[in-house]
Design a protein around this motif. Sequence first.
Motif, PDB file in Angstrom:
ATOM      1  N   ALA A 194      54.311  45.391  28.676  1.00  0.00           N
ATOM      2  CA  ALA A 194      54.687  46.361  29.709  1.00  0.00           C
ATOM      3  C   ALA A 194      53.849  46.182  30.969  1.00  0.00           C
ATOM      4  O   ALA A 194      54.361  46.261  32.092  1.00  0.00           O
ATOM      5  CB  ALA A 194      54.528  47.788  29.167  1.00  0.00           C
ATOM      6  N   GLY A 195      52.542  45.913  30.793  1.00  0.00           N
ATOM      7  CA  GLY A 195      51.685  45.706  31.943  1.00  0.00           C
ATOM      8  C   GLY A 195      52.079  44.466  32.728  1.00  0.00           C
ATOM      9  O   GLY A 195      52.064  44.474  33.975  1.00  0.00           O
ATOM     10  N   ALA A 196      52.458  43.420  32.008  1.00  0.00           N
ATOM     11  CA  ALA A 196      52.896  42.193  32.675  1.00  0.00           C
ATOM     12  C   ALA A 196      54.200  42.429  33.443  1.00  0.00           C
ATOM     13  O   ALA A 196      54.364  41.963  34.578  1.00  0.00           O
ATOM     14  CB  ALA A 196      53.081  41.078  31.645  1.00  0.00           C
ATOM     15  N   ASP A 197      55.121  43.172  32.832  1.00  0.00           N
ATOM     16  CA  ASP A 197      56.386  43.457  33.503  1.00  0.00           C
ATOM     17  C   ASP A 197      56.177  44.320  34.744  1.00  0.00           C
ATOM     18  O   ASP A 197      56.870  44.159  35.753  1.00  0.00           O
ATOM     19  CB  ASP A 197      57.337  44.154  32.533  1.00  0.00           C
ATOM     20  N   GLU A 198      55.243  45.263  34.672  1.00  0.00           N
ATOM     21  CA  GLU A 198      54.962  46.112  35.822  1.00  0.00           C
ATOM     22  C   GLU A 198      54.444  45.290  36.995  1.00  0.00           C
ATOM     23  O   GLU A 198      54.851  45.479  38.154  1.00  0.00           O
ATOM     24  CB  GLU A 198      53.932  47.177  35.424  1.00  0.00           C
ATOM     25  N   LEU A 199      53.569  44.324  36.730  1.00  0.00           N
ATOM     26  CA  LEU A 199      53.064  43.448  37.789  1.00  0.00           C
ATOM     27  C   LEU A 199      54.194  42.596  38.359  1.00  0.00           C
ATOM     28  O   LEU A 199      54.288  42.378  39.574  1.00  0.00           O
ATOM     29  CB  LEU A 199      51.942  42.561  37.243  1.00  0.00           C
ATOM     30  N   ALA A 200      55.069  42.090  37.478  1.00  0.00           N
ATOM     31  CA  ALA A 200      56.179  41.247  37.926  1.00  0.00           C
ATOM     32  C   ALA A 200      57.144  42.017  38.813  1.00  0.00           C
ATOM     33  O   ALA A 200      57.698  41.483  39.777  1.00  0.00           O
ATOM     34  CB  ALA A 200      56.919  40.664  36.722  1.00  0.00           C
ATOM     35  N   SER A 201      57.339  43.317  38.517  1.00  0.00           N
ATOM     36  CA  SER A 201      58.262  44.118  39.311  1.00  0.00           C
ATOM     37  C   SER A 201      57.757  44.330  40.732  1.00  0.00           C
ATOM     38  O   SER A 201      58.513  44.749  41.608  1.00  0.00           O
ATOM     39  CB  SER A 201      58.487  45.476  38.639  1.00  0.00           C
ATOM     40  N   GLN A 202      56.480  44.041  40.960  1.00  0.00           N
ATOM     41  CA  GLN A 202      55.914  44.134  42.304  1.00  0.00           C
ATOM     42  C   GLN A 202      56.048  42.829  43.084  1.00  0.00           C
ATOM     43  O   GLN A 202      55.508  42.701  44.180  1.00  0.00           O
ATOM     44  CB  GLN A 202      54.437  44.532  42.211  1.00  0.00           C
ATOM     45  N   GLY A 203      56.744  41.859  42.502  1.00  0.00           N
ATOM     46  CA  GLY A 203      56.933  40.574  43.175  1.00  0.00           C
ATOM     47  C   GLY A 203      55.833  39.582  42.878  1.00  0.00           C
ATOM     48  O   GLY A 203      55.780  38.518  43.495  1.00  0.00           O
ATOM     49  N   LEU A 204      54.954  39.906  41.938  1.00  0.00           N
ATOM     50  CA  LEU A 204      53.877  38.992  41.567  1.00  0.00           C
ATOM     51  C   LEU A 204      54.346  38.076  40.446  1.00  0.00           C
ATOM     52  O   LEU A 204      55.236  38.418  39.663  1.00  0.00           O
ATOM     53  CB  LEU A 204      52.648  39.785  41.109  1.00  0.00           C
ATOM     54  N   ARG A 205      53.739  36.925  40.361  1.00  0.00           N
ATOM     55  CA  ARG A 205      54.055  36.006  39.275  1.00  0.00           C
ATOM     56  C   ARG A 205      52.973  36.154  38.210  1.00  0.00           C
ATOM     57  O   ARG A 205      51.780  36.047  38.521  1.00  0.00           O
ATOM     58  CB  ARG A 205      54.110  34.569  39.776  1.00  0.00           C
ATOM     59  N   VAL A 206      53.393  36.378  36.981  1.00  0.00           N
ATOM     60  CA  VAL A 206      52.450  36.698  35.922  1.00  0.00           C
ATOM     61  C   VAL A 206      52.568  35.671  34.796  1.00  0.00           C
ATOM     62  O   VAL A 206      53.653  35.451  34.246  1.00  0.00           O
ATOM     63  CB  VAL A 206      52.707  38.115  35.353  1.00  0.00           C
ATOM     64  N   LEU A 207      51.441  35.045  34.473  1.00  0.00           N
ATOM     65  CA  LEU A 207      51.351  34.145  33.333  1.00  0.00           C
ATOM     66  C   LEU A 207      50.413  34.758  32.300  1.00  0.00           C
ATOM     67  O   LEU A 207      49.546  35.564  32.639  1.00  0.00           O
ATOM     68  CB  LEU A 207      50.820  32.772  33.760  1.00  0.00           C
ATOM     69  N   VAL A 208      50.592  34.367  31.067  1.00  0.00           N
ATOM     70  CA  VAL A 208      49.749  34.848  29.983  1.00  0.00           C
ATOM     71  C   VAL A 208      48.907  33.695  29.454  1.00  0.00           C
ATOM     72  O   VAL A 208      49.430  32.591  29.219  1.00  0.00           O
ATOM     73  CB  VAL A 208      50.594  35.435  28.840  1.00  0.00           C
ATOM     74  N   LEU A 209      47.606  33.930  29.324  1.00  0.00           N
ATOM     75  CA  LEU A 209      46.724  33.002  28.608  1.00  0.00           C
ATOM     76  C   LEU A 209      46.615  33.522  27.188  1.00  0.00           C
ATOM     77  O   LEU A 209      46.223  34.686  26.971  1.00  0.00           O
ATOM     78  CB  LEU A 209      45.352  32.954  29.270  1.00  0.00           C
ATOM     79  N   GLY A 210      47.033  32.692  26.237  1.00  0.00           N
ATOM     80  CA  GLY A 210      47.021  33.149  24.848  1.00  0.00           C
ATOM     81  C   GLY A 210      46.387  32.134  23.922  1.00  0.00           C
ATOM     82  O   GLY A 210      46.309  30.933  24.223  1.00  0.00           O
ATOM     83  N   LYS A 211      45.912  32.639  22.791  1.00  0.00           N
ATOM     84  CA  LYS A 211      45.342  31.761  21.769  1.00  0.00           C
ATOM     85  C   LYS A 211      46.278  31.759  20.572  1.00  0.00           C
ATOM     86  O   LYS A 211      46.816  32.808  20.178  1.00  0.00           O
ATOM     87  CB  LYS A 211      43.956  32.259  21.366  1.00  0.00           C
ATOM     88  N   VAL A 212      46.515  30.561  20.008  1.00  0.00           N
ATOM     89  CA  VAL A 212      47.425  30.419  18.871  1.00  0.00           C
ATOM     90  C   VAL A 212      46.731  29.638  17.768  1.00  0.00           C
ATOM     91  O   VAL A 212      45.784  28.866  18.011  1.00  0.00           O
ATOM     92  CB  VAL A 212      48.725  29.700  19.283  1.00  0.00           C
ATOM     93  N   GLY A 213      47.205  29.851  16.552  1.00  0.00           N
ATOM     94  CA  GLY A 213      46.640  29.090  15.451  1.00  0.00           C
ATOM     95  C   GLY A 213      47.067  27.635  15.495  1.00  0.00           C
ATOM     96  O   GLY A 213      46.332  26.740  15.090  1.00  0.00           O
ATOM     97  N   ASP A 214      48.265  27.400  16.015  1.00  0.00           N
ATOM     98  CA  ASP A 214      48.814  26.054  16.103  1.00  0.00           C
ATOM     99  C   ASP A 214      49.814  26.027  17.253  1.00  0.00           C
ATOM    100  O   ASP A 214      50.476  27.029  17.510  1.00  0.00           O
ATOM    101  CB  ASP A 214      49.506  25.677  14.784  1.00  0.00           C
ATOM    102  N   LEU A 215      49.926  24.902  17.934  1.00  0.00           N
ATOM    103  CA  LEU A 215      50.849  24.822  19.067  1.00  0.00           C
ATOM    104  C   LEU A 215      52.301  25.025  18.641  1.00  0.00           C
ATOM    105  O   LEU A 215      53.146  25.378  19.462  1.00  0.00           O
ATOM    106  CB  LEU A 215      50.697  23.478  19.791  1.00  0.00           C
ATOM    107  N   ASN A 216      52.588  24.787  17.352  1.00  0.00           N
ATOM    108  CA  ASN A 216      53.937  25.053  16.862  1.00  0.00           C
ATOM    109  C   ASN A 216      54.248  26.552  16.857  1.00  0.00           C
ATOM    110  O   ASN A 216      55.409  26.950  16.876  1.00  0.00           O
ATOM    111  CB  ASN A 216      54.104  24.519  15.433  1.00  0.00           C
TER     112      ASN A 216
END
Length: 799
Positions: A417-439
């Motif tokens: 929801a926070g990411a969508d709120e930023l996007a609705s302001q015309g900003l571009r939002v990317l997420v940095l995430g950690k995963v157990g495996d790239l798959n």
Amino acid sequence: MCAQCPIRRHHGYVDSIARAETQDTLSPGLTSAEVAERIARGEVNRTSKDGGRTFGQILRANLLTRFNAIVGALFVLVMIFGAPQDGLFGLVILVNSLIGIVQELRAKQVLGRLAVLGQEPVRVRRDGAETAIAPTDVVLGEVVLLGTGDRIPVDGVLDEATALEVDESLLTGESDPVVKVVGDTVKSGSFVVSGGGAFTATAVGDGSYAAQLVQEASRFSMAKSELQTGINKFLGYITWLILPVGVLLAISQLNAADSFAKAVVGSVAGVVPMIPEGLVLMTSIAFTVGVLRLGRRRTMVQELPAVEVLARVDVLCLDKTGTLTDATMDLKELRVLSGDEQGARDAVGALIAAEPRPNPTMQAIARGVPGDPGWTVTDSVAFSSARKWSGASFAGQGSWVMGAADVLLSTEDAHRAGADELASQGLRVLVLGKVGDLNDFEHAEAVALVVLAQRIRPEAEQTLRYFAEQGVAIKVISGDNAASVGAVAAGLGIPGAQDPVDARTLPTDRAELAEVMETHSVFGRVSPQQKREFVAALQSKGHVVAMTGDGVNDVLALKDADLGVAMGSGSGATRSVAKVVLMDDSFASLPHVVAEGRRVLNNVERVANLFLTKTFYSVALALLIGVAGLPFPFLPRHVTLIGALTIGIPGFLLALAPNTERARPGFVPRVLRFAVPAGLACAAATFGSYWLAYNNPGSDLTANQSTATLALFLTSLWALALVARPWTWLRAGLVLLMVAGFALVTAVPWSRDQFQLNFANPGDDLVALGIAVGMAALLTLVLWLERWLGRRSQVASRV
């Protein structure tokens, strides 16, 4: 990279080790001496033909034409049997041919410069070092380096591949990217969608597939033009008309004239005006001047009809990034969601360092998060517009991904929801995430939001307002988040921007998709294949579609659109398939292209009306004179005078004049609806005036011909006045100037004698004036009725 390197597959995409452990695993490439040897043997990427005509071919093409042969033969006959003044029309051969030759040589130079400007440098490895060279300097056995967006210049075999995906749609028609690994072949004409690598060139120059593409792309083409197609139809019909009408006229003149020489001259005077010798010339001049004018605005037109097509466009599809917004962005915020900020910054820096060739988004992040923590890459997934994320695994640091929030985060994620709120302001939002495996990228643990501010191009709002005023619908099509795209579009005043559509929810059926495209204007999360489908859906509704773009994800849509417009700083692939390239990346140049296209279209139609009016009145007059058995009412010099004052001079000026009227389809029937009645009116006025004067026993042939000349000039002048509508002071002044020119010729004794004019019978001349005025009024009424009936039929069809 060697063939034994481990390769892993992530959801159908091949990935391999992103960095070689040492430079020793890389081929050093050719040495300078080896390159010189291959160039000396001709093993270099240069074709034997440049796709254009040689100087000799240009001369032959412009001199040895069907109309030049006809006019040349008539000129010789007049020089043998008539006076030199009657051979003035022969100058048309010289002028037409000279301008045609100069125009094509000029076009050849422009294309040569365009080829140089449009060349994307090729990165190669020579003497162990990377260097950039022109595509034509690649030699056989060259080690060519590849990165995202690169066009493959020659054929070869892959030696290295890092998550390499190649789009071969220009070769095979298949739109899906093809995964390439070491040992696979790559062909010229394809381009890299994501990843990188290197290959050894196995076919260059005439031996490569590129040779065929270069031959096709470098031609000075005027194909696919409604104007050119229509004019060619006219010329074909006229060719078949000239022979039988000319024979009939020649027979009648041999019977009516009192000498063979007068019969020949009279026949020539009847045939010459049937030939619209200047129509093709004026059309070519109008197109070429348009291209050169746009060139001064740093807009390169790769095919002349592109100017015409954009003038007809009623839907303009825009990519947000690089068109409405500047390709360069600024990192606004790194909002940490879990863990410490330094850890997040290190992960972002490591992911950027893992990219072989960072795209503009990665470059913007790198400016705000400088520094490579030095993590060792063990596996990677390069960014592509289809995935909308990239990732890498690091020794001792785990696996990390970075990409679009609505791709990496589920709707149930607390941070979505926070990411969508930023996007609705015309900003571009990317997420940095950690995963157990790239798959397992779909289960990323959100560590931080990477928030980017997009720069709106200063010229975007004014340019969009221009298209709205011109009735051109705007469709913003972007791979970014729909809310973010909608916010940018709303800020620019695009209608319907408050209701953006997520393209992942769109129907796949083309008819259903076309209905959605008709009612919405902003689309986000559009895949490259969907952009192509959007273009097809709009075209299925009868729209003429232009598409702008700068990235490799735009190539398919650019190729399928009625007109592809690429940015000069875009990838080599986009520039290679686009018909128009905005070399300075200025979206504000598009209104100038539209205006230039409208000027060309509308002015060429005016010129065609004039030339074909002359053709129709010449044919009709020749038939009337032939049937009546009268001496022809003109000498060739009379025809030259009238043609110059009512067609040649005003046609040239009208072809280059400003004109912003909206382009309309139906060039051929519209010209015929004007030229046929106008030509018949001119022929009727001329024949009626001449016949009455001929039957006046107190008049001689010279006076009769002068009366006919006056009648034809007046009716042709009124046709010119009708063509020049809507009237302005300049156009009205042009018509009055032609009147002054005719008056000057008749008033000055020397010119009057040269043109053999003798208005010795004022009564006949007044009758001619009255007939001309009457036919002009009748012509005006007929054209008004035709338009009125046309409007009524349109209303009836809509009902």
